[in-house]
Design a protein around this motif. Structure first.
Motif, PDB file in Angstrom:
ATOM      1  N   UNK A  80     -16.098 -16.184  34.510  1.00  0.00           N
ATOM      2  CA  UNK A  80     -16.269 -14.905  33.834  1.00  0.00           C
ATOM      3  C   UNK A  80     -15.863 -13.831  34.837  1.00  0.00           C
ATOM      4  N   UNK A  81     -14.601 -13.437  34.817  1.00  0.00           N
ATOM      5  CA  UNK A  81     -14.072 -12.518  35.820  1.00  0.00           C
ATOM      6  C   UNK A  81     -14.798 -11.183  35.810  1.00  0.00           C
ATOM      7  N   UNK A  82     -15.128 -10.680  34.635  1.00  0.00           N
ATOM      8  CA  UNK A  82     -15.805  -9.388  34.559  1.00  0.00           C
ATOM      9  C   UNK A  82     -17.181  -9.456  35.204  1.00  0.00           C
ATOM     10  N   UNK A  83     -17.856 -10.568  35.045  1.00  0.00           N
ATOM     11  CA  UNK A  83     -19.171 -10.739  35.656  1.00  0.00           C
ATOM     12  C   UNK A  83     -19.091 -10.638  37.182  1.00  0.00           C
ATOM     13  N   UNK A  84     -17.958 -11.023  37.737  1.00  0.00           N
ATOM     14  CA  UNK A  84     -17.781 -10.996  39.186  1.00  0.00           C
ATOM     15  C   UNK A  84     -17.096  -9.717  39.673  1.00  0.00           C
ATOM     16  N   UNK A  85     -17.043  -8.705  38.794  1.00  0.00           N
ATOM     17  CA  UNK A  85     -16.553  -7.399  39.215  1.00  0.00           C
ATOM     18  C   UNK A  85     -15.086  -7.132  38.970  1.00  0.00           C
ATOM     19  N   UNK A  86     -14.388  -8.045  38.298  1.00  0.00           N
ATOM     20  CA  UNK A  86     -12.959  -7.857  38.049  1.00  0.00           C
ATOM     21  C   UNK A  86     -12.746  -7.277  36.658  1.00  0.00           C
ATOM     22  N   UNK A  87     -12.447  -5.981  36.597  1.00  0.00           N
ATOM     23  CA  UNK A  87     -12.098  -5.385  35.309  1.00  0.00           C
ATOM     24  C   UNK A  87     -10.722  -5.858  34.875  1.00  0.00           C
ATOM     25  N   UNK A  88      -9.832  -6.056  35.845  1.00  0.00           N
ATOM     26  CA  UNK A  88      -8.510  -6.618  35.613  1.00  0.00           C
ATOM     27  C   UNK A  88      -8.259  -7.635  36.728  1.00  0.00           C
ATOM     28  N   UNK A  89      -7.337  -8.546  36.503  1.00  0.00           N
ATOM     29  CA  UNK A  89      -7.086  -9.569  37.520  1.00  0.00           C
ATOM     30  C   UNK A  89      -5.648  -9.536  38.028  1.00  0.00           C
ATOM     31  N   UNK A  90      -4.921  -8.457  37.749  1.00  0.00           N
ATOM     32  CA  UNK A  90      -3.526  -8.385  38.171  1.00  0.00           C
ATOM     33  C   UNK A  90      -3.364  -8.493  39.685  1.00  0.00           C
TER      34      UNK A  90
END
Length: 220
Positions: free
Chosen positions: A144-154
């Motif tokens: 869950x990228x957003x849970x780990x602080x990533x609003x975007x992963x570019x």
């Protein structure tokens, strides 16, 4: 769709045209070590260069698409290899290390990394084609990228590609592998992956009205 040439065998769709262009590019790469040229692809297919340009804006896009298509099997292996890893550092360290170990010595990827286009630069692994592909891979992870602080992963996708690219081009003497490779990648890539989580934690303890922390979350 109607295209000129095709040696009398018209593609039934744009998808078929793209497949045939990539097939021709693969044959040319396999047959010789010279720089791939749009003109050669067009000649093999019996079409004009403009027809090839309709689907691929340049040789770089064609090379990247060809290599990425060839990597489909590898991507499935990668997704399966990191299945169940929910910590972003563990997943990214393992995925980059796995990619380095599996792609080292692969002729098509070596060609992608070292072939010079326009006589002065190598094909970019951070082109929009490659970035789109990398984002797709990251979204297949059990994270869950957003849970780990990533609003975007570019930026994470770009950093991972750059790390893999650098190690593949110059693996070191001797080349790192196994645990040594993973510790090296974790030491330098790990802190960058943790940064968004750290930034969010710092902001969470900033009192209302105080200046925004210099570690405020960035889009990654």
């Amino acid at each position: 769709m109607r295209s000129r040439g095709w040696s009398g065998r018209w593609p039934a769709s744009d998808e078929e045209a793209i497949t045939r262009i990539l097939d021709a590019a693969d044959e040319l790469v396999a047959d010789n070590d010279s720089v791939l040229r749009i003109a050669d692809v067009a000649r093999v297919l019996g079409v004009t260069r403009q027809t090839v340009y309709r689907y691929f804006p340049g040789t770089e896009a064609l090379l990247v698409a060809s290599a990425m298509r060839a990597a489909d099997g590898f991507i499935d292996q990668l997704a399966e290899h990191v299945r169940g890893l929910t910590d972003p550092v563990a997943a990214m360290v393992e995925s980059v290390s796995f990619a380095v170990e599996r792609l080292a010595g692969d002729r098509q990827f070596e060609n992608l990394l070292t072939t010079r286009q326009n006589g002065d630069r190598t094909t970019s692994l951070t082109s929009e084609t490659a970035m789109t592909f990398a984002r797709t891979i990251l979204h297949r992870f059990d994270i869950d990228w957003q849970q780990h602080g990533f609003e975007e992963i570019d930026e994470l996708a770009e950093l991972s590609l750059r790390t893999m690219h650098s190690i593949l081009l110059d693996p070191g003497q001797p080349a790192r592998e196994g645990v040594a490779l993973r510790r090296f990648v974790a030491r330098w890539l790990g802190p960058a992956i943790l940064y968004p989580r750290l930034a969010r934690a710092v902001d969470a303890i900033t009192a209302p009205g105080e200046p925004v922390s210099p570690l405020s979350p960035m889009r990654c």
